[in-house]
Design an enzyme around this catalytic site. Sequence first.
Site, PDB file in Angstrom:
ATOM      1  CB  SER A  14      -0.904   0.013   1.238  1.00 45.02           C
ATOM      2  OG  SER A  14      -1.519   1.280   1.372  1.00 45.02           O
ATOM      3  CG  HIS A  39      -3.966  -1.353  -2.279  1.00 47.10           C
ATOM      4  ND1 HIS A  39      -4.997  -2.128  -2.776  1.00 47.10           N
ATOM      5  CD2 HIS A  39      -4.505  -0.601  -1.288  1.00 47.10           C
ATOM      6  CE1 HIS A  39      -6.108  -1.861  -2.114  1.00 47.10           C
ATOM      7  NE2 HIS A  39      -5.833  -0.945  -1.206  1.00 47.10           N
ATOM      8  CG  ASP A  41      -5.003   2.353   0.690  1.00 46.16           C
ATOM      9  OD1 ASP A  41      -5.996   1.646   0.470  1.00 46.16           O
ATOM     10  OD2 ASP A  41      -3.944   1.914   1.174  1.00 46.16           O
ATOM     11  CG  MET A  43      -8.030   7.396   2.220  1.00 43.82           C
ATOM     12  SD  MET A  43      -7.287   7.260   3.853  1.00 43.82           S
ATOM     13  CE  MET A  43      -6.548   5.624   3.765  1.00 43.82           C
ATOM     14  CG  HIS A  72      -9.232   0.592  -1.374  1.00 45.82           C
ATOM     15  ND1 HIS A  72      -8.752   0.228  -0.125  1.00 45.82           N
ATOM     16  CD2 HIS A  72     -10.590   0.609  -1.261  1.00 45.82           C
ATOM     17  CE1 HIS A  72      -9.771   0.048   0.694  1.00 45.82           C
ATOM     18  NE2 HIS A  72     -10.889   0.283   0.035  1.00 45.82           N
ATOM     19  CG  MET A  74     -11.100   3.528   1.335  1.00 43.97           C
ATOM     20  SD  MET A  74      -9.830   3.263   2.582  1.00 43.97           S
ATOM     21  CE  MET A  74      -8.369   3.368   1.545  1.00 43.97           C
ATOM     22  CG  MET A 144     -11.843  -2.428   4.153  1.00 47.68           C
ATOM     23  SD  MET A 144     -10.155  -2.018   3.606  1.00 47.68           S
ATOM     24  CE  MET A 144      -9.497  -1.169   5.037  1.00 47.68           C
ATOM     25  CG  ASP A 182      -6.131  -2.723   2.739  1.00 50.77           C
ATOM     26  OD1 ASP A 182      -5.185  -2.626   3.541  1.00 50.77           O
ATOM     27  OD2 ASP A 182      -6.528  -1.784   2.032  1.00 50.77           O
TER      28      ASP A 182
END
Length: 229
Positions: A14, A39, A41, A43, A72, A74, A144, A182
């Site tokens: 990540s 990966h 992330d 946000m 990913h 979020m 998650m 994850d």
Amino acid sequence: MNSISKHQVRILPSLLAADFSRLGEEAQRALSAGAHGLHADVMDGQFVPPITFGADITRAVVEATGARVDAHLMIVEPEKQIEAFAKAGVKGITVHVEATAHLHRVLGMIRDAGCEAGVSLNPATPVTESLRYVMPLVDRVLIMTVNPGWGGQKFIPEGLDKVHKVARLIEAHESNARLQVDGGVTPENAGVLVRHGADELVAGSAVYKGDVAANIAAFESQIRAALTV
């Protein structure tokens, strides 16, 4: 219990745990050590409190490494960002069940954009009703095992049961979807996760804290042991 996946197990560092001041170098360091991709992330400060990066930074990592990068998301209203991340060159886009009222539509949008479609479940989100009606559109299920938002959290033990349930659901639907985990993933729990059906392990701190090559080697050792049980 032995639910080992038919897929090759992937280790996906990540970027959340990388040094953002030299992100391209950090990404390449993990790839050179044997990581199977990266990966990202993403946000937005709304779905989760922190803000990380968006499609432009992700594109820069893709272009700097030429590697597989999955996004990913979020974020709330992920449908508004599908096109941007697809154009950034990511291979897969994962959205949260909890973040959109139109999950079926959003998964279709991801596939129409040429990316693998993933769906993620927070720790308290039930499995079956969340997934059963969208499985034909799902290329990846992300479980998650921490509450999303911050790296370095401890693995929530109840997540292991959810991994097992999703593995059985994927099998029941005769799906080729990958099962990703994850949150608090370490070499110490990698083996049991693989034995329960996980075939993609996302790890941030456990990769980037200390010696990256040694950390990835420790993951590989535990995965090999699990696969030979």
